[in-house]
Design an enzyme around this catalytic site. Structure first.
Site, PDB file in Angstrom:
ATOM      1  N   HIS A 140      36.439  34.661  51.096  1.00 23.51           N
ATOM      2  CA  HIS A 140      36.393  34.735  49.636  1.00 23.51           C
ATOM      3  C   HIS A 140      37.752  35.193  49.126  1.00 23.51           C
ATOM      4  O   HIS A 140      38.199  36.310  49.405  1.00 23.51           O
ATOM      5  CB  HIS A 140      35.309  35.720  49.196  1.00 23.51           C
ATOM      6  CG  HIS A 140      35.215  35.878  47.703  1.00 23.51           C
ATOM      7  ND1 HIS A 140      34.905  34.837  46.868  1.00 23.51           N
ATOM      8  CD2 HIS A 140      35.418  36.963  46.909  1.00 23.51           C
ATOM      9  CE1 HIS A 140      34.892  35.273  45.622  1.00 23.51           C
ATOM     10  NE2 HIS A 140      35.210  36.562  45.609  1.00 23.51           N
ATOM     11  N   LYS A 161      41.311  37.685  40.569  1.00 21.62           N
ATOM     12  CA  LYS A 161      42.050  36.865  41.548  1.00 21.62           C
ATOM     13  C   LYS A 161      42.426  35.500  40.955  1.00 21.62           C
ATOM     14  O   LYS A 161      43.583  35.074  41.036  1.00 21.62           O
ATOM     15  CB  LYS A 161      41.201  36.678  42.820  1.00 21.62           C
ATOM     16  CG  LYS A 161      40.860  37.964  43.547  1.00 21.62           C
ATOM     17  CD  LYS A 161      40.097  37.694  44.827  1.00 21.62           C
ATOM     18  CE  LYS A 161      38.745  37.077  44.597  1.00 21.62           C
ATOM     19  NZ  LYS A 161      37.820  37.983  43.852  1.00 21.62           N
ATOM     20  N   ASP A 179      38.588  30.604  45.165  1.00 19.44           N
ATOM     21  CA  ASP A 179      37.238  31.134  45.388  1.00 19.44           C
ATOM     22  C   ASP A 179      36.836  31.126  46.861  1.00 19.44           C
ATOM     23  O   ASP A 179      36.401  32.139  47.396  1.00 19.44           O
ATOM     24  CB  ASP A 179      36.191  30.387  44.563  1.00 19.44           C
ATOM     25  CG  ASP A 179      34.833  31.072  44.633  1.00 19.44           C
ATOM     26  OD1 ASP A 179      34.773  32.273  44.303  1.00 19.44           O
ATOM     27  OD2 ASP A 179      33.846  30.435  45.049  1.00 19.44           O
ATOM     28  N   GLU A 204      37.912  28.211  39.009  1.00 18.14           N
ATOM     29  CA  GLU A 204      36.919  28.721  38.060  1.00 18.14           C
ATOM     30  C   GLU A 204      37.521  29.914  37.325  1.00 18.14           C
ATOM     31  O   GLU A 204      37.900  30.908  37.943  1.00 18.14           O
ATOM     32  CB  GLU A 204      35.637  29.151  38.788  1.00 18.14           C
ATOM     33  CG  GLU A 204      34.611  29.723  37.826  1.00 18.14           C
ATOM     34  CD  GLU A 204      33.475  30.441  38.537  1.00 18.14           C
ATOM     35  OE1 GLU A 204      32.616  31.005  37.828  1.00 18.14           O
ATOM     36  OE2 GLU A 204      33.469  30.458  39.780  1.00 18.14           O
ATOM     37  N   ARG A 245      53.282  53.921  48.256  1.00 21.42           N
ATOM     38  CA  ARG A 245      54.291  53.897  47.193  1.00 21.42           C
ATOM     39  C   ARG A 245      55.681  53.551  47.714  1.00 21.42           C
ATOM     40  O   ARG A 245      56.547  53.146  46.945  1.00 21.42           O
ATOM     41  CB  ARG A 245      54.331  55.257  46.479  1.00 21.42           C
ATOM     42  CG  ARG A 245      53.019  55.627  45.819  1.00 21.42           C
ATOM     43  CD  ARG A 245      53.157  56.842  44.944  1.00 21.42           C
ATOM     44  NE  ARG A 245      54.082  56.608  43.844  1.00 21.42           N
ATOM     45  CZ  ARG A 245      54.389  57.537  42.937  1.00 21.42           C
ATOM     46  NH1 ARG A 245      53.845  58.742  43.007  1.00 21.42           N
ATOM     47  NH2 ARG A 245      55.249  57.259  41.972  1.00 21.42           N
TER      48      ARG A 245
END
Length: 335
Positions: A140, A161, A179, A204, A245
């Site tokens: 996914h 995303k 997707d 989508e 960081r």
């Protein structure tokens, strides 16, 4: 994962010439990416003969066959023309021996040819068959080509995303899959991702629905597949979450037998994720080429610490010298 490939698909994707058996191209199927070079079999050694493989004959095999009698060569070719054999391939533009054509005709096995050398056509067929017949895993996420680097964007549903990928496409990068990404292992160090056929070129976007990226942005905005070289994981920001960081963390995610570098990026209102991911991809490429900004920072920091240490030592030495002079002057005054 496909269980088998027809000979016609092999001919189309590796640009082979059909010498014999055009009518059997859709009936014979290949079930393994392994390819056999039947050198020992030409001498009559069939103790271990893998009939389910493509049989590739090159200059060595055909030169050896010219020293054999017609009856002997026909017997060998008939043994090689097993009912399981998908096809014969003759490389380097060599004309197939008549005995091979006769044996293949008896078993309805296609005989193919190529002008390429044995090594080259062997490599081409192996790469194609390994990709088509490889085991696949669905992930996914969204796969995007950023400056030639395959970046897999992952994260929880609704984290952004697809919207981030859409912004990357508007910035000139290319979509591979949205997707759902079908991933297979090409070799020990390479993963390849592609879109399922039903999702080719489609995205989508919540609130809009399904869009066709190729129609909206042109053919240059899509790719059929790409190597997965970096994973960017989008994670909702929370006050107690810990994120790297300085770029010292070397997180990885294992897919099949390959460890893929992974970067976690916090998602927060006001952050331009497309630019951040684009920069992450460029920074990853720079590190792969030997330039590490984190190492440069560490080197600069160490140099600064050393300079400050020398300055402090010099100041301390000066203070000690001044204290010694003041003590000497006081003693001389008393005298």
């Amino acid at each position: 994962m496909a269980d088998s490939v027809t000979i016609r698909e092999l001919v189309k994707n590796t640009r082979l010439t059909v010498y014999y058996g055009e009518e059997y191209l859709d009936h014979r199927r290949i079930t393994t990416p392994d390819i056999s070079r039947p050198g020992l079999e030409m001498t009559g050694y069939f103790n271990y003969y893998p009939p389910e493989r493509i049989q590739l004959l090159g200059i060595t095999e055909t030169s050896f066959s010219k020293k054999m009698s017609h009856e002997e060569l026909l017997m060998i070719m008939r043994k090689m023309a097993d009912p399981q054999t998908p096809c014969f391939v003759v490389s380097t533009g060599i004309e197939p021996p008549a005995e091979l054509i006769q044996a293949a005709t008896e078993q309805h096995i296609p005989v193919l040819g190529s002008k390429q050398t044995s090594s080259r056509i062997l490599s081409n067929m192996s790469i194609y068959l390994s990709g088509v017949l490889a085991k696949r895993q669905s992930i996914h996420g969204v796969l995007v080509d950023i400056y030639g680097l395959g970046v897999l964007i992952t994260g929880d549903s609704g984290v952004g995303k697809s919207e981030t990928a859409l912004e990357l496409i508007r910035r000139g990068h290319r979509l591979i899959a949205d997707d759902r990404v079908d991933v297979y292992q090409q070799d020990e160090q390479t993963l390849v991702g592609e879109a399922p056929k039903i999702l080719n070129h489609l995205m989508e976007i919540r609130g809009i629905g399904i869009i066709d990226v190729m129609n909206l942005f042109g053919a240059g905005a899509v790719r059929s597949q790409a190597k997965i070289q970096l994973i960017v994981h989008l994670q909702n920001w929370t006050p107690d979450a810990q994120f790297d960081r300085l770029g010292n963390a070397d997180d990885e995610r294992q897919i099949f037998d390959v460890q893929v570098p992974m970067i976690s990026i916090p998602v927060k209102t006001g952050r331009n994720l497309a630019i951040i991911i684009e920069s992450a991809a460029m920074n990853f490429r720079a590190r792969s080429m030997g330039y590490d900004a984190t190492k440069t920072f560490d080197d600069n920091l160490n140099s600064l610490i050393q300079e400050n240490s020398k300055r402090d030592e010099a100041a301390e030495a000066a203070n000690e010298a001044k204290t010694t002079d003041d003590s000497a002057s006081a003693t001389k005054g008393k005298d």
